[in-house]
Enzyme design. Sequence first.
Site, PDB file in Angstrom:
ATOM      1  N   GLU A  39     -19.551  -5.753   9.889  1.00 53.34           N
ATOM      2  CA  GLU A  39     -20.502  -4.872  10.570  1.00 53.34           C
ATOM      3  C   GLU A  39     -21.621  -5.636  11.270  1.00 53.34           C
ATOM      4  OE1 GLU A  39     -18.584  -2.636   7.175  1.00 53.34           O
ATOM      5  OE2 GLU A  39     -19.584  -4.575   7.383  1.00 53.34           O
TER       6      GLU A  39
ATOM      7  N   ARG B 235     -25.657  -2.445   6.925  1.00 54.76           N
ATOM      8  CA  ARG B 235     -25.298  -3.838   6.682  1.00 54.76           C
ATOM      9  C   ARG B 235     -25.619  -4.730   7.879  1.00 54.76           C
ATOM     10  NH1 ARG B 235     -19.607  -4.386   4.012  1.00 54.76           N
ATOM     11  NH2 ARG B 235     -20.772  -5.565   2.464  1.00 54.76           N
TER      12      ARG B 235
ATOM     13  N   LYS C 151       0.841  -1.184   0.000  1.00 57.52           N
ATOM     14  CA  LYS C 151       0.000   0.000   0.000  1.00 57.52           C
ATOM     15  C   LYS C 151       0.887   1.248   0.000  1.00 57.52           C
ATOM     16  CE  LYS C 151      -4.545   0.977   1.932  1.00 57.52           C
ATOM     17  NZ  LYS C 151      -5.481   0.785   3.053  1.00 57.52           N
TER      18      LYS C 151
END
Length: 652
Positions: free
Chosen positions: A369, A398, A283
């Site tokens: 979630e 969600r 990243k």
Amino acid sequence: MSYPLLQTIHSPAQVQQLPKASLASLAEEIRQRIIEVMAVNGGHLASNLGVVELTVALHRVFNSPEDKFIWDVSHQTYPHKLLTGRNESFSTIRQYRGLCGFSHPQESPHDHFFAGHAGTALSLALGVAKNRDLTKRAEYIIPIIGDATLTCGMSLEALNNISRELKRFIVILNDNAMSISPNVGAITHILSRMLSNPTTNKLYQEIDTLVSKIPSYGTTLARQGHKITESLKNLVSPAAFFEHYGLSYIGPIDGHDIDKLIDTFERVKSSQWPVIIHVLTKKGQGMDVAIENPVSYHGVKPFNRDTGKFLPITTSKATFPTIFGKQVVQMAERDPSIVAITPAMSAGSSLDAMMARFPDRCLDVGIAEGHAVTFAGGLAYGKKMKVILAIYSTFLQRGLDNLFHDVCLQELPVVFAIDRAGISGPDGSTHHGIYDISFLNAMPNMIISQPRNGAVLRELLSSAFDWGHPSAIRYPNMATDDDASPRQLRAPGTAELLAEGDGLVIIGLGHMCYMALEVRARLLEYGIAATVVDPVFVKPLDSELLCRLFISHQQLVTIEEHSTACGLGSILNNFLMTNGYSHVQVINCGIPEAFVGHGSNAALLDEVGLTAEKVTGRIVQQLGLHKKALPAAATSSSADKALPCPVTCKQR
């Protein structure tokens, strides 16, 4: 900066025509183009820098849009956009009416789905593959997932539905060991240990195919051979984790070696089984400061391109999330029973300080979630622990069934700190927090509130555990006034009068009450001195105050940064009908029943008519008002009734 190669790329066809030796230079130009634009616009930086070579290799080998690239989350699609004809408009990304920061089917045929939430790519890809097979097409289906994707329950459900007979289905596992915050959980440790060799996989496939062709006994022998092979592989590699789901595992592959990526992709095109290719990327690749600070440079604000340092913030005010983070730490210092939970958003929800101060009482459950909501319910069971779940409004959607079944039905007093409530600006339609009131309001005994400023937020947080019910405190990601001094405890259903008047009452939810006060000032030119109310609570409403007001007022205006189809306005409309106030004329101002795009908050609010000027204009038009000069004494008297400082507003 010039981009001689990138400027020649108007579709993936040009990528395939470039000399192979030029691809590394193309990748570097893409990387610099992303840095150039992100320095001005802000956006998802580190994740996009990490997938440049991977994206170039995919477009070199496969034929988009016939071959379907289905990106999980899709915040890492900037290189994909640059290679699919969007380089010239790339400087508009995340700007109002510009390119979207996520995949957007209306923007390009190379984008197949709107995507902004994790864990959807595998399920979508399986559906697309089934559609392809039923209609007898032959394109490749290529879901690109992250290692954090596998912490999502739905991704595991999708893996469980992969058939070994599925052809031309290639999963790219982009493993950078990060989501936004560092990944957590057992599955991420499995990935970090994978050392399987592509040659081993190829040999296994060839043997399996050969043995299967033996007359009468081939299928049985192949099955036994599979068991033996799996036993041997388990001694040296956990790659069987994927192969138990029907996927042939290949990797890990260096995600920044274009030649290696191209060679691997070419080889797997002829596979007779579904394949997962494990690609290791870094990243922030190509930008040292982003590599060293992958969390800070995941979603960036404008920065100095030369130094990488973020530009100075123009306001000294704290934001609602930062005030929340400070208040939770203060509460946890006084009360050892307080626990905070986050689904992979510790930085975004300002819980990093809590996590550093109380690591045992600040828990990151990963991008899960639904699990976060049910876990919070279990932790709150017995009422010995005081549980706060910090979660973005768009991600709470969600966990709707978990909210209903595992918290509200059980009457567990979890406090939901709902961040990013309202318009979420440049992130667009997948991230706007404009629907949560609808499903929260449907839950019996749920308490819903929204503070107008930091002081009221602190007050609500300090009071919530005394309410004894599931409760939601929703707030936007914006700067606000704050007052850290001790506040009184607030009882549910206690509204505040911010200005007194007659005839017209304006109810502004949360920070929208400041717009309500501005609208009131504008209406004075029309001889209207409106009453302004901050409801503080959406549920329960302050029915005593409302009944008193609706007896003496004939018009009601509601202002909210939420969908009018299911928000405070519709709740108040129902209140009026239920209690017999049919004489009250109503104007509901909020987000229309449509998906709102991306852009600055100011531009989007103006588009939907949520500015003081446009709300005033609508009131004037619908009530048929005309400007008039008020007597000086009347003007002064009306203005004096408007309380100048919301923090010191009188409370009932």
